[in-house]
Structure formats: C-alpha cells, structure tokens
Design an enzyme around this catalytic site. Structure first.
Site, PDB file in Angstrom:
ATOM      1  N   LYS A   1       1.503   5.600  11.851  1.00 47.74           N
ATOM      2  CA  LYS A   1       2.543   4.206  11.328  1.00 47.74           C
ATOM      3  C   LYS A   1       4.170   5.534  11.057  1.00 47.74           C
ATOM      4  O   LYS A   1       2.969   6.513  10.594  1.00 47.74           O
ATOM      5  CB  LYS A   1       2.084   3.439   9.787  1.00 47.74           C
ATOM      6  CG  LYS A   1       2.862   2.426   9.527  1.00 47.74           C
ATOM      7  CD  LYS A   1       2.245   1.157   9.839  1.00 47.74           C
ATOM      8  CE  LYS A   1       3.404   0.144  10.050  1.00 47.74           C
ATOM      9  NZ  LYS A   1       2.473  -1.166  10.053  1.00 47.74           N
TER      10      LYS A   1
HETATM   11  P1  NAD Z   1      10.689  -8.326   6.588  1.00 48.66           P
HETATM   12  O1  NAD Z   1      11.756  -7.496   6.578  1.00 48.66           O
HETATM   13  O2  NAD Z   1      11.332  -9.578   8.034  1.00 48.66           O
HETATM   14  O3  NAD Z   1      10.606  -9.651   6.055  1.00 48.66           O
HETATM   15  C1  NAD Z   1      10.043  -9.213   4.163  1.00 48.66           C
HETATM   16  C2  NAD Z   1      10.395 -10.463   3.012  1.00 48.66           C
HETATM   17  O4  NAD Z   1       9.715 -10.618   2.737  1.00 48.66           O
HETATM   18  C3  NAD Z   1      11.882 -10.789   3.240  1.00 48.66           C
HETATM   19  O5  NAD Z   1      11.758 -12.560   3.161  1.00 48.66           O
HETATM   20  C4  NAD Z   1      12.003  -9.827   1.432  1.00 48.66           C
HETATM   21  O6  NAD Z   1      13.048 -10.298   1.079  1.00 48.66           O
HETATM   22  C5  NAD Z   1      10.252 -10.629   0.775  1.00 48.66           C
HETATM   23  N1  NAD Z   1      10.592  -9.387   0.440  1.00 48.66           N
HETATM   24  C6  NAD Z   1      10.719  -7.909  -0.380  1.00 48.66           C
HETATM   25  N2  NAD Z   1      10.490  -8.489  -1.521  1.00 48.66           N
HETATM   26  C7  NAD Z   1       9.663  -9.108  -1.999  1.00 48.66           C
HETATM   27  C8  NAD Z   1       9.333  -9.507  -3.595  1.00 48.66           C
HETATM   28  N3  NAD Z   1       9.249  -8.215  -4.430  1.00 48.66           N
HETATM   29  N4  NAD Z   1       8.454 -11.059  -3.458  1.00 48.66           N
HETATM   30  C9  NAD Z   1       8.978 -11.945  -3.116  1.00 48.66           C
HETATM   31  N5  NAD Z   1       9.130 -11.344  -1.370  1.00 48.66           N
HETATM   32  C10 NAD Z   1      10.137 -10.165  -1.134  1.00 48.66           C
HETATM   33  O7  NAD Z   1       9.203  -8.059   7.114  1.00 48.66           O
HETATM   34  P2  NAD Z   1       8.000  -8.964   7.995  1.00 48.66           P
HETATM   35  O8  NAD Z   1       7.839  -7.853   9.052  1.00 48.66           O
HETATM   36  O9  NAD Z   1       8.227  -9.962   7.979  1.00 48.66           O
HETATM   37  O10 NAD Z   1       7.289  -8.001   6.823  1.00 48.66           O
HETATM   38  C11 NAD Z   1       5.919  -7.857   5.776  1.00 48.66           C
HETATM   39  C12 NAD Z   1       4.781  -7.436   6.054  1.00 48.66           C
HETATM   40  O11 NAD Z   1       4.361  -8.256   6.614  1.00 48.66           O
HETATM   41  C13 NAD Z   1       4.816  -6.442   5.999  1.00 48.66           C
HETATM   42  O12 NAD Z   1       3.753  -6.112   5.181  1.00 48.66           O
HETATM   43  C14 NAD Z   1       4.247  -5.956   6.955  1.00 48.66           C
HETATM   44  O13 NAD Z   1       4.192  -4.348   7.115  1.00 48.66           O
HETATM   45  C15 NAD Z   1       3.315  -6.711   7.505  1.00 48.66           C
HETATM   46  N6  NAD Z   1       3.223  -7.221   8.859  1.00 48.66           N
HETATM   47  C16 NAD Z   1       4.774  -7.551  10.112  1.00 48.66           C
HETATM   48  C17 NAD Z   1       4.379  -7.512  10.815  1.00 48.66           C
HETATM   49  C18 NAD Z   1       4.903  -7.829  12.362  1.00 48.66           C
HETATM   50  O14 NAD Z   1       5.038  -8.436  13.140  1.00 48.66           O
HETATM   51  N7  NAD Z   1       6.602  -7.678  11.536  1.00 48.66           N
HETATM   52  C19 NAD Z   1       3.789  -7.491  11.856  1.00 48.66           C
HETATM   53  C20 NAD Z   1       2.577  -6.858  11.092  1.00 48.66           C
HETATM   54  C21 NAD Z   1       2.511  -6.558   9.655  1.00 48.66           C
END
Ligand code: NAD
Length: 418
Positions: free
Chosen positions: A106
């Site tokens: 990561k």
């Molecule tokens: P992203 O940046 O697209 O979305 C994050 C969302 O969380 C946004 O809508 C933001 O406004 C919201 N957010 C931030 N702080 C917040 C809070 N305090 N309360 C409520 N909402 C809040 O990111 P993502 O890619 O969707 O990733 C989100 C999670 O999923 C992370 O933990 C990431 O590691 C995990 N993840 C993502 C992927 C992927 O393929 N995108 C894969 C595995 C894991």
C-alpha cells in the site's frame, strides 16, 4: 471517526485472534505481522505559482510470499506510516482470502488533493512514480487506486513508468482507464463484491435480502456503487446514505443512482429531495437490517458499537471498526462480514486487469462479472467453512484463519532463505 486507534495495532490484533486457532510458530507469526520493507520519501514538486513544495509519501511492501505486492495509493492529509503499514497488511490477507496470486502492499501521499490543481497533482504523481520506479513492476509491486486516486492517477503512473523504462508495461498498475489498458467492470468491482457478500451472508443466515433496509456511510466509489447494486440486484431498500458533509434518511427508501446524480450536481448527498438530514453518527446507529461503512477506517469505536442497531455490517471500507468495536459487536451478536472479503472485488478485478494486460487480450464485462462472482462466492464458502470448523466467534477470525493458512503454506513451500 475515532482517530485514536492505531490501525497497525488493529491488524496485529486481528492476526493474533486468528493465530490462536492454528498451529503457528511464534517467529513466523512475528514475520506475518510486520512489513518486509517500507519506502518513506519526500517528494519535491513545483507548484503552479513557481514555489517548490514538499510532500511526505510512503510505500509499504508487507508480504510477497504468494506473489507480487499489490495495493492502492491513497492521497489524504491523514496518511501516515502506521496507516500505510496496516493497509498493506490487510492487502496480504485480502488477496489470500479470495485466493488470488498476490502479496500485499500500500502507498500514500500526505496531501489534501482538493487544494492542488490538476497539473500540480500530475507532477506530484509523476514525482512519486519516479521514486517508486525501482520498487514497482508487473512482477514486483503493482499499485492501484485508493481514497482520492482513480483512473487519471493510474494512467499517469503507467505513463511515467513506461517512459522511464522505455517500454510498454500496462500491468505495472491497475485501475487504469479502458483506453489505457484498464478492465471492464473495475470501477464497479468493490461495490459489486460488497453486494455479493451481503447477498451470500443473508442467504447463509436464512434471511431475505429483498426485505432488508440498508444504510451506507460514505458515498464515493465503494459506497455509492454498493448502494446502487444492493437496490438494483438484490431488491434491498436503501434508506440512508452519507458523505463527509452529512447524512440523509428516508424510511421509505430512495433511488441510490439518483442520489449520486444529486451529489454530482451539488457536491453532496445532503439536500436530496424527500429526505431528512442526519449526522453521520445517527446514520451509523439507525435501526436498519444492514449497515455498510464505506468511508475511512475507525468509523465505529466501542462506544458507538453499543448503539449500533443493524443486524449485519458489511465492511466496504478498510478497517472501519476498531478491534474494541469488533468485540462489542461479536458480544451483541451482530454479524460482521469483514473488509478482506467484502471489498476484495477491487483487487480481484485489478487481478483480472493485470491478467488481460499480460495476455494483451481484453475480456467482456460479462466475463469479468462472472469471474468476480465466482471468486467472491468461493471465498464466502471458504470463510463459512472455517467459521464452522474452527467454531470461531465471528466471520473476521474465520477469514483470517483461511488467509493465514494460505500465506503460511506458501511460505513453508518456499523455505527460508538465506
Ligand atoms: P472515495 O474517495 O471515492 O469515497 C470516500 C467517501 O467517503 C466520500 O463520499 C467521502 O465524502 C466519504 N467520507 C469521508 N469522510 C467521511 C465521514 N467522516 N463520514 C461519512 N462519509 C465520509 O473512496 P473509495 O474508493 O470509495 O474508498 C472508501 C473506502 O473503501 C476506503 O476505506 C477504501 O480503502 C476502501 N476501498 C476502496 C476500494 C476501491 O476500489 N475504490 C477497494 C477496496 C477498499
């Protein structure tokens, strides 16, 4: 967010919990709880106004026993060494849970990307790739998107690497756009595996997901797509969602795709027609059947866990529960489906993208989705088999048992060198 829990200690506790059920040498357990190496670097970037700015960046390569290191790159002001280490470890056990031939890594840059222009972000991404170049490669370490990075950044990483190496090597990074060697189905993959995990879990617990109400915290790539797929593909009713500006609720449910349009137009889910506004804490403690945390880690601590009313939590985010919250929820009989299965769709379709890049042959979206469904349902079956065989208190421990056993087997077969 609780913020105080060290995510690396959370990972280590999760591994200790699972290791207690299997015969594992202490020395080997120590190795499996710590990263093999971490790159920490300071990137110097020229800003649009001519100033030089420095950004701290990390890449952790946690374990490569099962294949090249694999994991995303995050741009966020809170990125730190402990977080990157934890996230890289979770990747090891995630790729092992779903049995794809990778280790875990990561990376992250300490930056608020909303304060940089697109040209500054491009220079920052290229500066990081220049630092990463000796460590990454299609057979060494393969970055991917994470919070605040996406196809654009991955395309820049690919181009920088290929330029410096004087070659074409699309498999050096995944999560690229289709025209730059990406895969069909990659954008939806994390939301899809979250939906598939929820569907399988309801079925395993003899409950009808079509009757379920759902709350989703976080409305980015993982959360918004999980919400849409839960509504469209399982018939569940999404009644509440949130983003960093707040939460919305309508007990009769709403169309998650329409909320996403509203967020695109206004910048937030808040204010969507026919909904009342809630705080994020209120969303997490709503009386729903399924809660999907899909924002950042440590969203639910032990205190909040006492007030959670959902019967099931499917973790789309990485590490959204503190270990103490996990204990409370286990005690309270809330079924928690762990991140290392539920959000593994992202890395699984990244793996399919890498396979397609190496074959120089693209798959159809239907093939990607079918293969993803097979990987997630097989992994779910492996997890429930371990849950029953080892008689463990929760699904997370079962997943770590499956994953640890696979990493240990690969390690044993490789032998120790020197
Ligand atoms: P992203 O940046 O697209 O979305 C994050 C969302 O969380 C946004 O809508 C933001 O406004 C919201 N957010 C931030 N702080 C917040 C809070 N305090 N309360 C409520 N909402 C809040 O990111 P993502 O890619 O969707 O990733 C989100 C999670 O999923 C992370 O933990 C990431 O590691 C995990 N993840 C993502 C992927 C992927 O393929 N995108 C894969 C595995 C894991």
């Amino acid at each position: 967010m609780t913020g105080e829990t060290n995510p690396f200690e959370s990972l280590q506790e999760q591994l200790d919990d699972a290791a207690a059920y299997i015969d594992l040498d202490d020395g080997l357990l120590r190795r499996l709880k710590n990263p093999e190496r971490i790159l920490e670097t300071n990137l110097t970037v020229r800003m649009d106004d001519g100033r030089l700015e420095t950004f701290r960046a990390y890449r952790s390569q946690f374990n490569g026993d099962r294949g090249p290191y694999k994991g995303g790159i995050r741009y966020h002001p809170d990125v730190n060494r402990a977080e990157v280490k934890a996230l890289s470890g979770w990747m090891v056990y995630k790729t092992a849970t779903v049995d794809i031939p990778y280790g875990g890594g990561k990376g992250g840059i300490v930056v608020d990307p909303s304060e940089l222009s697109a040209t500054e972000l491009e220079r920052l991404t290229r500066a990081f790739t220049k630092e990463l170049r000796p460590f990454v490669g299609a057979d060494k370490d393969i970055p991917a998107p994470d919070v605040n990075t996406g196809q654009r950044e991955m395309n820049w990483i690919k181009n920088t690497y290929e330029t410096l190496e004087n070659t074409t090597e699309p498999g050096v990074v995944t999560g690229k756009s289709l025209d730059s060697g990406g895969s069909e189905g990659r954008v939806e993959a994390t939301g899809r595996s979250t939906m598939l995990t929820a569907r399988e879990a309801f079925d395993y617990l003899d409950r009808d997901i079509g009757d379920a109400t759902v709350a989703v915290q976080g409305y980015g790539n993982a959360g918004a797509i999980a919400a849409r797929m839960l509504a469209e593909e399982t018939g569940a009713t999404v009644v509440a969602v949130s983003d960093s500006s707040g939460a919305i609720h309508d007990p009769d449910g709403f169309d998650p795709a329409d909320v996403r349009e509203h967020k695109r137009d206004t910048g937030s889910v808040v204010g969507y027609e026919g909904t009342e506004e809630l705080t994020n804490e209120e969303l997490l403690t709503l009386d729903v059947d399924l809660l999907v945390p899909a924002a950042l880690q440590n969203a639910i601590d032990a205190d909040l866990a006492e007030s959670v009313q959902a019967d099931m939590i499917v973790e789309a985010a990485n590490g959204p529960l503190t270990p103490d919250a996990d204990d409370v929820l286990t005690e309270r009989d809330v079924a928690v489906l762990p991140d290392i299965l539920a959000n593994a769709g992202g890395v699984t379709v990244s793996y399919f993208e890498w396979v397609q890049n190496r074959q120089r042959f693209g798959w159809t979206e239907a093939r990607v989705n079918d293969e993803l469904e097979r990987v997630i349902t097989d992994a779910f079956d492996g997890l429930t088999e371990a849950y029953e065989t080892y008689d463990v208190p929760n699904f997370r421990t079962a997943a770590y048992i499956v994953a640890l056993k696979r990493v240990i087997a690969a390690h044993a077969e490789s032998g120790t060198w020197p």
